[in-house]
Design a protein around this motif. Structure first.
Motif, PDB file in Angstrom:
ATOM      1  N   LEU A 126      12.666 -46.056  37.635  1.00 43.02           N
ATOM      2  CA  LEU A 126      13.202 -45.322  36.494  1.00 43.02           C
ATOM      3  C   LEU A 126      12.811 -43.865  36.636  1.00 43.02           C
ATOM      4  O   LEU A 126      11.628 -43.530  36.767  1.00 43.02           O
ATOM      5  CB  LEU A 126      12.645 -45.887  35.183  1.00 43.02           C
ATOM      6  N   ASN A 127      13.790 -43.003  36.616  1.00 40.92           N
ATOM      7  CA  ASN A 127      13.552 -41.567  36.684  1.00 40.92           C
ATOM      8  C   ASN A 127      12.700 -41.197  37.906  1.00 40.92           C
ATOM      9  O   ASN A 127      11.834 -40.331  37.840  1.00 40.92           O
ATOM     10  CB  ASN A 127      12.858 -41.100  35.391  1.00 40.92           C
ATOM     11  N   GLY A 128      12.947 -41.927  38.996  1.00 38.70           N
ATOM     12  CA  GLY A 128      12.218 -41.656  40.232  1.00 38.70           C
ATOM     13  C   GLY A 128      10.866 -42.325  40.318  1.00 38.70           C
ATOM     14  O   GLY A 128      10.188 -42.221  41.344  1.00 38.70           O
ATOM     15  N   LYS A 129      10.445 -43.032  39.262  1.00 39.20           N
ATOM     16  CA  LYS A 129       9.151 -43.704  39.256  1.00 39.20           C
ATOM     17  C   LYS A 129       9.327 -45.183  39.515  1.00 39.20           C
ATOM     18  O   LYS A 129      10.277 -45.806  39.037  1.00 39.20           O
ATOM     19  CB  LYS A 129       8.454 -43.518  37.901  1.00 39.20           C
ATOM     20  N   LYS A 130       8.366 -45.744  40.283  1.00 42.09           N
ATOM     21  CA  LYS A 130       8.366 -47.180  40.527  1.00 42.09           C
ATOM     22  C   LYS A 130       7.482 -47.878  39.499  1.00 42.09           C
ATOM     23  O   LYS A 130       6.469 -47.332  39.067  1.00 42.09           O
ATOM     24  CB  LYS A 130       7.864 -47.477  41.942  1.00 42.09           C
ATOM     25  N   GLY A 131       7.878 -49.086  39.113  1.00 41.20           N
ATOM     26  CA  GLY A 131       7.108 -49.842  38.143  1.00 41.20           C
ATOM     27  C   GLY A 131       7.935 -50.990  37.612  1.00 41.20           C
ATOM     28  O   GLY A 131       8.957 -51.367  38.191  1.00 41.20           O
ATOM     29  N   SER A 190       4.189 -33.947  36.670  1.00 41.51           N
ATOM     30  CA  SER A 190       5.271 -34.931  36.569  1.00 41.51           C
ATOM     31  C   SER A 190       5.933 -34.894  35.195  1.00 41.51           C
ATOM     32  O   SER A 190       7.036 -35.411  35.014  1.00 41.51           O
ATOM     33  CB  SER A 190       4.736 -36.344  36.842  1.00 41.51           C
ATOM     34  N   ILE A 191       5.262 -34.281  34.228  1.00 42.66           N
ATOM     35  CA  ILE A 191       5.839 -34.154  32.895  1.00 42.66           C
ATOM     36  C   ILE A 191       6.856 -33.021  32.896  1.00 42.66           C
ATOM     37  O   ILE A 191       6.544 -31.879  33.257  1.00 42.66           O
ATOM     38  CB  ILE A 191       4.740 -33.884  31.845  1.00 42.66           C
ATOM     39  N   LYS A 192       8.064 -33.339  32.515  1.00 40.28           N
ATOM     40  CA  LYS A 192       9.155 -32.371  32.514  1.00 40.28           C
ATOM     41  C   LYS A 192       9.670 -32.178  31.090  1.00 40.28           C
ATOM     42  O   LYS A 192       9.791 -33.140  30.335  1.00 40.28           O
ATOM     43  CB  LYS A 192      10.312 -32.847  33.412  1.00 40.28           C
ATOM     44  N   PHE A 193       9.993 -30.939  30.758  1.00 44.61           N
ATOM     45  CA  PHE A 193      10.543 -30.681  29.432  1.00 44.61           C
ATOM     46  C   PHE A 193      11.934 -31.277  29.305  1.00 44.61           C
ATOM     47  O   PHE A 193      12.737 -31.231  30.236  1.00 44.61           O
ATOM     48  CB  PHE A 193      10.616 -29.172  29.161  1.00 44.61           C
ATOM     49  N   GLU A 216       6.828 -23.398  29.065  1.00 44.43           N
ATOM     50  CA  GLU A 216       6.745 -22.408  30.144  1.00 44.43           C
ATOM     51  C   GLU A 216       5.449 -22.670  30.921  1.00 44.43           C
ATOM     52  O   GLU A 216       4.352 -22.456  30.411  1.00 44.43           O
ATOM     53  CB  GLU A 216       6.731 -20.999  29.540  1.00 44.43           C
ATOM     54  N   VAL A 217       5.576 -23.181  32.148  1.00 40.10           N
ATOM     55  CA  VAL A 217       4.412 -23.579  32.941  1.00 40.10           C
ATOM     56  C   VAL A 217       3.903 -22.408  33.772  1.00 40.10           C
ATOM     57  O   VAL A 217       4.686 -21.726  34.451  1.00 40.10           O
ATOM     58  CB  VAL A 217       4.762 -24.767  33.864  1.00 40.10           C
ATOM     59  N   GLN A 218       2.589 -22.169  33.706  1.00 41.81           N
ATOM     60  CA  GLN A 218       1.925 -21.171  34.538  1.00 41.81           C
ATOM     61  C   GLN A 218       0.662 -21.787  35.121  1.00 41.81           C
ATOM     62  O   GLN A 218      -0.327 -21.985  34.403  1.00 41.81           O
ATOM     63  CB  GLN A 218       1.595 -19.923  33.725  1.00 41.81           C
ATOM     64  N   LYS A 219       0.718 -22.135  36.407  1.00 39.89           N
ATOM     65  CA  LYS A 219      -0.386 -22.805  37.103  1.00 39.89           C
ATOM     66  C   LYS A 219      -0.754 -24.099  36.360  1.00 39.89           C
ATOM     67  O   LYS A 219       0.082 -24.971  36.213  1.00 39.89           O
ATOM     68  CB  LYS A 219      -1.564 -21.862  37.263  1.00 39.89           C
ATOM     69  N   MET A 261       7.160 -39.168  30.617  1.00 38.11           N
ATOM     70  CA  MET A 261       5.829 -39.624  30.184  1.00 38.11           C
ATOM     71  C   MET A 261       5.752 -41.138  30.031  1.00 38.11           C
ATOM     72  O   MET A 261       4.717 -41.674  29.635  1.00 38.11           O
ATOM     73  CB  MET A 261       5.457 -38.946  28.868  1.00 38.11           C
ATOM     74  N   LEU A 262       6.836 -41.843  30.326  1.00 38.90           N
ATOM     75  CA  LEU A 262       6.866 -43.305  30.193  1.00 38.90           C
ATOM     76  C   LEU A 262       6.177 -43.918  31.403  1.00 38.90           C
ATOM     77  O   LEU A 262       6.765 -44.045  32.481  1.00 38.90           O
ATOM     78  CB  LEU A 262       8.318 -43.781  30.091  1.00 38.90           C
ATOM     79  N   ASN A 263       4.906 -44.316  31.236  1.00 37.23           N
ATOM     80  CA  ASN A 263       4.156 -44.781  32.406  1.00 37.23           C
ATOM     81  C   ASN A 263       3.068 -45.790  32.080  1.00 37.23           C
ATOM     82  O   ASN A 263       2.269 -46.119  32.943  1.00 37.23           O
ATOM     83  CB  ASN A 263       3.530 -43.586  33.127  1.00 37.23           C
ATOM     84  N   GLU A 264       3.021 -46.279  30.858  1.00 39.26           N
ATOM     85  CA  GLU A 264       1.904 -47.134  30.454  1.00 39.26           C
ATOM     86  C   GLU A 264       2.436 -48.361  29.725  1.00 39.26           C
ATOM     87  O   GLU A 264       3.385 -48.258  28.940  1.00 39.26           O
ATOM     88  CB  GLU A 264       0.974 -46.338  29.530  1.00 39.26           C
ATOM     89  N   PRO A 265       1.852 -49.555  29.986  1.00 38.81           N
ATOM     90  CA  PRO A 265       2.289 -50.745  29.244  1.00 38.81           C
ATOM     91  C   PRO A 265       2.228 -50.526  27.742  1.00 38.81           C
ATOM     92  O   PRO A 265       1.262 -49.967  27.219  1.00 38.81           O
ATOM     93  CB  PRO A 265       1.306 -51.819  29.702  1.00 38.81           C
ATOM     94  N   GLY A 266       3.272 -50.966  27.051  1.00 38.50           N
ATOM     95  CA  GLY A 266       3.352 -50.793  25.613  1.00 38.50           C
ATOM     96  C   GLY A 266       4.099 -49.547  25.187  1.00 38.50           C
ATOM     97  O   GLY A 266       4.311 -49.325  23.993  1.00 38.50           O
TER      98      GLY A 266
END
Length: 834
Positions: A126-131, A190-193, A216-219, A261-266
């Motif tokens: 999903l969205n490039g993530k395996k799980g 990995s978190i994208k707006f 706006e990401v800076q470092k 951000m979908l990456n944790e059971p529940g």
């Protein structure tokens, strides 16, 4: 056909449509019924809506069958609503003939505002993530995706996909009120707006839900901007606001509602763009056999009359109200002032002061969250043995023009906001700090009874809400409820922050049991009050067990009883609390009577608090989060400062944030002793050392002797208020003598019981001896108004063993440096507070 003939035929038809008991007309409802049926037990209707319509017709026609009332009997099953139940003035009963919507015998009917999600399919990417992800089509209505903020799997709430794992939160780096932006740590790239993303932030006694406009990401940092109107309100309003603190850490937050951000059971995510919903199952969950529910309706029942035609004598019994929605945070953000009342507008005054309050610096106008069951202009309404579960916002709301209503024996469990709101807070056009003064008494919320309810696992979405939240109310009785597992205070009563006389008076909070509260926020209490409420009482409540809040702005600001700004006119007595950890706000202690609020209150009061028969079975539903830690109880310590030219006011201001229970200062020459019950005395010492680098500071944490009147004296009745006498002396320089002294005190209660008997005879409330190296601090507590010179001789009356003890101890004691040759114990003088 003549008109009266038509009326007779219609009346006969309605009699046929309804079955009767000896006492009342009966209308039956079943999930297997049909709204074209007669409404008998054998031919039930399908909806409560139709049953209410039939009942309304019976009343309109004054049918003789309703002489003793109308019973709408709901059989077992779940009744899914497409629209709320609307109880109108025409549905009103009378004292002799009420209308009751009640559960069939042994049935547990559910009125649901939700919809079930079915036909899940498994995917490994999903969205490039395996799980292991599960996906289903998002439900639609009228061609549009149904929006919601909650999802339940088999009745257990899932977590909207967020940036931190489990219960962890990050902390903001800064907040720029001018640009209305916030800097946060941003190491997880990995978190994208994406549109719809939100920030959940803790700020003092409230939270806020802010829709993110851009990241706006800076470092390893990111700058967040927000949507309107919440962007302006969040940055302009002064209280409560994001905090920046070197001592306790900055405001805690997490980001949520993003597929990245979908990456944790529940966790779950609603993808409105692609009309899909995603979920990661918890261990043991079989999604295709699970009941997955999302809320649709914000309001399930509306009882709504008018000021001239209120609804009256209508009851609900044994009905469950489940799965309600609340969408305002998704549409306009959510920035509360207090108790979940969200800000519509707010700003800081350049020049403080209003006609009502000379020092007021902020202005605020608030709105009221939606509730699952809303009641306005209604009297003699009753909710008994009902269940309010799996709700997004407020459970039950008795708002405006409500009086003589009863809420008893109900369960409120898994509630996003307050379980019960009662009374007007502020009208949307009415500034929140103004006292409520009304011209028409019929607008008042008065004479309500809220009794024997269980409120548990509430406030789990908006952490700043409460178990029971009462605004401007009069003659209200809140008694024998149990409240557990809430994020903030157990209950609050009052609004307006003002001494000014207003509509509130004669309110009662009696015999409630409140425990396991303050899970997430501080500036908190088991029972909290605001504003003047003459002839009001808070008595015989049992308050205990405060959760440890890991991200609280003030780790010491948790209390059992809290009379906040403007609170006056209260009698507060005989409440069992584990410690005298209370706060009488400097703006609010006037005219209040405090008596016997401590752990020495009769155990009978403690045992009698909480739910009574016949509703005690509710207690088996109590939720306690066993994995969540509890606050460490403050313990008695003495801290000694040694030096010259003490700045007493600066010392007191340095101690303010540590909330020392019973804090008192005592001085003799160049010795200043701080005595009280403290958490983290080492932290207190560090703060004092930073403020006063030239002083020597010692912590007396070795309590070598602890006599407590209530433990050692038969038929003890500890005094409501104590005065302390503080003395100091030295032990011998040799360790052998010091050990002997300590050993005598460790075994005194067993080997010298006459000494404790002497203390009992003298009515000493406590006697404590602290040791640091060879120096002792002795604290003798006596009833307020008594005199040690008068009481001390009673220790030896008909008790020669005390004289023996005193003679023996004298061998080990000598004066500290600076004492006269004939002085042993030095009395320190109490430093009076200005």
């Amino acid at each position: 056909m003549r008109l009266n003939t038509i009326t007779k035929i219609l009346s006969l038809f309605l009699i046929i449509c309804v079955s009767f008991s000896i006492n009342a007309a009966e209308i039956w409802v079943s999930t297997k019924g049909n709204d074209k049926n007669l409404g008998t037990k054998d031919n039930p209707l399908a909806t409560v809506h139709m049953a209410m319509r039939k009942a309304r017709e019976l009343r309109r026609l004054k049918d003789p069958s309703i002489k003793d009332g109308i019973r709408i009997i709901v059989m077992n099953g779940t009744y899914y609503l497409n629209e709320p139940l609307f109880v109108r003035p025409e549905d009103s009963g009378t004292p002799e003939s009420p209308t009751i919507i009640e559960a069939d015998a042994n049935a547990k009917p559910i009125i649901s505002g939700g919809i079930e999600i079915k036909n899940w399919k498994k995917t490994s990417v999903l969205n490039g993530k395996k799980g292991t992800f599960w996906v289903a089509d998002a439900p639609q209505k009228a061609g549009s995706i149904i929006n919601y903020r909650q999802l339940w799997v088999n009745g257990k709430k899932a977590v909207r996909a967020k940036s931190t794992a489990g219960n962890a939160m990050d902390r903001i780096l800064s907040w720029d009120h001018q640009s209305q932006t916030c800097w946060i740590p941003f190491k997880d790239k990995s978190i994208k707006f994406e549109p719809g993303m939100e920030m959940f932030i803790v700020q003092w006694w409230s939270i806020a839900n802010l829709r993110i406009k851009n990241i706006e990401v800076q470092k390893d940092s990111a700058r967040l901007s927000f949507e309107e109107p919440e962007s302006r309100i969040q940055s302009e309003h002064p209280w409560p606001a994001p905090w920046i603190s070197k001592n306790n850490g900055n405001s805690a937050f997490y980001l949520n509602n993003g597929i990245s951000m979908l990456n944790e059971p529940g966790e779950w995510f609603l993808d409105k763009k692609n009309a899909k919903i995603y979920y990661i199952p918890r261990q043991g969950e079989e999604i295709n056999s699970a009941k997955v529910t999302v809320p649709v309706l914000e309001n399930l029942v509306e009882v709504k009359g008018t000021i001239d035609s209120p609804v009256s004598h209508f009851r609900f019994k044994g009905i469950s109200f489940q799965y309600s929605n609340w969408l305002r945070p998704s549409e306009q953000g959510h920035v509360p002032l207090q108790s979940g009342l969200y800000l519509l507008d707010a700003y800081k005054l350049k020049q403080p002061g209003t006609p009502n309050q000379a020092s007021l610096e902020n202005q605020a106008w608030v709105g009221r969250p939606r509730a699952t069951v809303e009641v306005n202009y209604a009297n003699n309404i009753q909710f008994e043995s009902c269940r309010f579960e799996h709700l997004a916002s407020t459970g039950l709301d008795l708002n405006k023009g409500t009086n003589h209503n009863t809420v008893k024996g109900n369960l409120f469990k898994d509630i996003g906001g307050s379980a019960i709101n009662v009374g007007i807070f502020s009208e949307e056009a009415f500034e929140a700090h103004l006292p409520l003064i009304i011209k028409d008494e019929r607008e008042m919320c008065s004479d309500e009874v809220i009794a024997d309810n269980l409120i548990t696992n509430a406030t789990n979405e908006d952490w700043g809400t409460l178990g029971i939240s009462a605004g401007f109310v009069r003659n209200i009785t809140i008694e024998h409820n149990e409240i557990s597992d809430v994020s903030y205070s157990g209950m609050a009563m009052g609004w307006g922050w003002t001494h000014t006389p207003n509509v509130m008076q004669n309110n009662k909070i009696l015999g409630n049991k409140i425990h396991h509260y303050a899970k997430h926020l501080h500036d908190v209490a088991g029972i909290y009050t605001l504003s003047a409420q003459p002839n009001s009482r808070i008595e015989e409540n049992y308050i205990d067990k405060v959760y440890n809040s890991p991200y609280a702005h003030d780790p010491f600001l948790w209390l059992y009883l809290y009379t906040d700004e403007g609170s006056e006119g209260f009698t507060i007595k005989n409440n069992w609390i584990a410690e005298k950890k209370i706060l009488k706000n400097h703006n609010g202690p006037k005219g209040n009577i405090w008596e016997h609020n401590d752990p020495y209150v009769s155990t009978k009061i403690k045992e009698a608090a909480g739910i009574r028969a016949p509703y005690k079975d509710l207690e088996k539903e109590v939720v306690i989060d066993e994995k969540w830690g509890l606050q460490e109880m403050p313990k008695p310590y003495a801290i000694e400062l040694i030096g010259n030219d003490f700045d007493i006011e600066k010392i007191k201001s340095t101690l303010v944030g540590f909330r020392i229970v019973g804090q008192e200062l005592y001085q003799w020459k160049n010795h200043l002793v701080i005595y009280g019950k403290m958490n983290q005395p080492e932290r207190t010492k560090r703060k004092l050392a930073g403020a006063f680098p030239s002083l020597e500071i010692k912590i007396y944490d070795d309590l070598v002797y602890d006599f407590q009147n209530f433990e050692r004296c038969k038929d003890s009745k500890p005094a409501s208020d104590w005065e302390n006498v503080v003395l100091t002396a030295n032990l011998p320089a040799d360790e052998k003598g010091q050990k002997e002294y300590v050993e005598y005190h460790k075994t005194q209660f067993e080997k010298w019981p006459e000494v404790a008997k002497g203390f009992c005879n003298a009515d000493f409330q406590q006697l404590q001896v602290f040791k640091k190296d060879r120096q002792l601090i002795l604290v003798i507590s006596i009833p307020k108004g008594e005199n040690l010179d008068k009481l001390n001789p009673k220790t030896t009356e008909n008790n020669p063993r005390v004289d023996e003890w005193n003679a023996l101890m004298k061998k080990y004691q000598s004066g500290i440096e600076g004492a006269k040759p004939d002085e042993t114990w030095i009395f320190l003088n109490k430093v009076e507070t200005k």
